[in-house]
Each structure stands twice: as structure tokens, then as C-alpha cells.
Design a protein around this motif. Structure first.
Motif, mmCIF file in Angstrom:
data_model
loop_
_atom_site.group_PDB
_atom_site.id
_atom_site.type_symbol
_atom_site.label_atom_id
_atom_site.label_comp_id
_atom_site.label_asym_id
_atom_site.label_seq_id
_atom_site.Cartn_x
_atom_site.Cartn_y
_atom_site.Cartn_z
ATOM 1 N N SER A 14 0.829 -1.202 0.000
ATOM 2 C CA SER A 14 0.000 0.000 0.000
ATOM 3 C C SER A 14 0.867 1.257 0.000
ATOM 4 N N TYR A 15 1.934 1.253 0.790
ATOM 5 C CA TYR A 15 2.818 2.418 0.838
ATOM 6 C C TYR A 15 3.540 2.599 -0.496
ATOM 7 N N ALA A 16 3.961 1.512 -1.129
ATOM 8 C CA ALA A 16 4.631 1.623 -2.430
ATOM 9 C C ALA A 16 3.696 2.230 -3.469
ATOM 10 N N ASN A 17 2.430 1.826 -3.461
ATOM 11 C CA ASN A 17 1.455 2.417 -4.378
ATOM 12 C C ASN A 17 1.286 3.905 -4.093
ATOM 13 N N TYR A 18 1.155 4.270 -2.826
ATOM 14 C CA TYR A 18 1.035 5.674 -2.435
ATOM 15 C C TYR A 18 2.277 6.459 -2.852
ATOM 16 N N TYR A 19 3.444 5.904 -2.606
ATOM 17 C CA TYR A 19 4.719 6.570 -2.891
ATOM 18 C C TYR A 19 4.865 6.853 -4.385
ATOM 19 N N ASN A 20 4.441 5.916 -5.222
ATOM 20 C CA ASN A 20 4.625 6.062 -6.662
ATOM 21 C C ASN A 20 3.477 6.764 -7.376
ATOM 22 N N GLN A 21 2.277 6.756 -6.799
ATOM 23 C CA GLN A 21 1.124 7.304 -7.498
ATOM 24 C C GLN A 21 0.618 8.619 -6.927
ATOM 25 N N ALA A 22 0.780 8.873 -5.645
ATOM 26 C CA ALA A 22 0.147 10.037 -5.035
ATOM 27 C C ALA A 22 1.124 10.991 -4.350
ATOM 28 N N ARG A 23 2.160 10.481 -3.731
ATOM 29 C CA ARG A 23 3.081 11.318 -2.951
ATOM 30 C C ARG A 23 3.887 12.222 -3.868
ATOM 31 N N THR A 24 3.966 13.498 -3.506
ATOM 32 C CA THR A 24 4.764 14.430 -4.307
ATOM 33 C C THR A 24 6.239 14.300 -3.951
ATOM 34 N N HIS A 25 7.085 14.511 -4.946
ATOM 35 C CA HIS A 25 8.531 14.419 -4.782
ATOM 36 C C HIS A 25 9.151 15.735 -5.230
ATOM 37 N N LEU A 26 9.946 16.357 -4.389
ATOM 38 C CA LEU A 26 10.582 17.621 -4.751
ATOM 39 C C LEU A 26 11.503 17.465 -5.954
ATOM 40 N N SER A 27 12.198 16.332 -6.060
ATOM 41 C CA SER A 27 13.121 16.128 -7.175
ATOM 42 C C SER A 27 12.391 15.994 -8.505
ATOM 43 N N LEU A 28 11.088 15.717 -8.467
ATOM 44 C CA LEU A 28 10.283 15.608 -9.687
ATOM 45 C C LEU A 28 9.403 16.846 -9.872
ATOM 46 N N ASN A 29 9.821 17.955 -9.288
ATOM 47 C CA ASN A 29 9.086 19.211 -9.375
ATOM 48 C C ASN A 29 7.665 19.073 -8.808
ATOM 49 N N LYS A 30 7.593 18.454 -7.648
ATOM 50 C CA LYS A 30 6.348 18.227 -6.905
ATOM 51 C C LYS A 30 5.331 17.389 -7.675
ATOM 52 N N ASP A 31 5.821 16.418 -8.442
ATOM 53 C CA ASP A 31 4.968 15.447 -9.124
ATOM 54 C C ASP A 31 5.279 14.075 -8.553
ATOM 55 N N SER A 32 4.485 13.090 -8.901
ATOM 56 C CA SER A 32 4.750 11.725 -8.464
ATOM 57 C C SER A 32 5.438 10.966 -9.595
ATOM 58 N N PRO A 33 6.125 9.862 -9.293
ATOM 59 C CA PRO A 33 6.799 9.097 -10.349
ATOM 60 C C PRO A 33 5.832 8.644 -11.451
ATOM 61 N N ILE A 34 4.623 8.272 -11.095
ATOM 62 C CA ILE A 34 3.595 7.964 -12.083
ATOM 63 C C ILE A 34 2.743 9.224 -12.192
ATOM 64 N N THR A 35 2.929 9.972 -13.280
ATOM 65 C CA THR A 35 2.260 11.260 -13.397
ATOM 66 C C THR A 35 0.753 11.096 -13.522
ATOM 67 N N ARG A 36 0.050 12.144 -13.145
ATOM 68 C CA ARG A 36 -1.402 12.157 -13.215
ATOM 69 C C ARG A 36 -1.833 13.500 -13.786
ATOM 70 N N PRO A 37 -3.012 13.558 -14.382
ATOM 71 C CA PRO A 37 -3.445 14.832 -14.966
ATOM 72 C C PRO A 37 -3.764 15.855 -13.876
ATOM 73 N N ILE A 38 -3.576 17.117 -14.199
ATOM 74 C CA ILE A 38 -3.902 18.204 -13.282
ATOM 75 C C ILE A 38 -5.388 18.486 -13.392
ATOM 76 N N GLU A 39 -6.072 18.453 -12.280
ATOM 77 C CA GLU A 39 -7.507 18.710 -12.243
ATOM 78 C C GLU A 39 -7.713 20.110 -11.676
ATOM 79 N N THR A 40 -8.349 20.988 -12.431
ATOM 80 C CA THR A 40 -8.489 22.376 -12.007
ATOM 81 C C THR A 40 -9.897 22.746 -11.581
ATOM 82 N N VAL A 41 -10.887 21.911 -11.892
ATOM 83 C CA VAL A 41 -12.279 22.240 -11.590
ATOM 84 C C VAL A 41 -12.898 21.122 -10.763
#
Length: 73
Positions: A27-54
Motif C-alpha cells: 500500500s505504501y509503495a502504491n502511495y509513494y509512486n502514485q500520489a506522494r509528491t517528490h521535490l526532485s520531480l518538481n512536486k509530481d509523483s513518479p507515475i504522473t497524473r493529470p492536473i484537475e483544475t475544476v
């Protein structure tokens, strides 16, 4: 990553056996790769996701509420 797992997860949870530990680590590995932000990735996760604005922002509990992912609906 070992330090992150220990600090973010295992230091806050009582582990009840090997199966429970495996579930927590998976569960933590899924969270780490899909949801957790990483400063080295410019505050994105290793598995990128679309930006939702609305939409309304809702928290989705992860690891029994230890962490949350915030999504828009």
C-alpha cells in the motif's frame, strides 16, 4: 526509500505479522509512486497524473488515514 518507509509508515503503525507487513508495504509503495509528491520531480509523483483544475476537493484516506490524497470530483 527505506528511511521514507520507516518514517512515513512503519513508525506510526503496529504490525501484526508478516501478511500485515506485506500489505502495508504494498500500500505504501502504491502511495509513494502514485500520489506522494517528490521535490526532485518538481512536486509530481513518479507515475504522473493529470492536473484537475475544476471541482470540489475531497480527501481520500490512504493506509487507514495515515496519509491522504486530495482529488477533485
Amino acid at each position: 526509500m527505506i528511511g521514507s518507509i520507516r518514517r512515513d509508515c512503519l513508525d506510526h503503525v503496529v504490525v501484526f505479522g508478516e501478511q500485515h507487513l506485506r500489505h502495508l508495504l504494498r500500500s505504501y509503495a502504491n502511495y509513494y509512486n502514485q500520489a506522494r509528491t517528490h521535490l526532485s520531480l518538481n512536486k509530481d509523483s513518479p507515475i504522473t497524473r493529470p492536473i484537475e483544475t475544476v471541482g470540489r476537493i475531497l480527501p481520500v484516506p490512504i493506509l487507514g488515514g495515515l496519509h491522504h490524497q486530495y482529488v477533485r470530483i
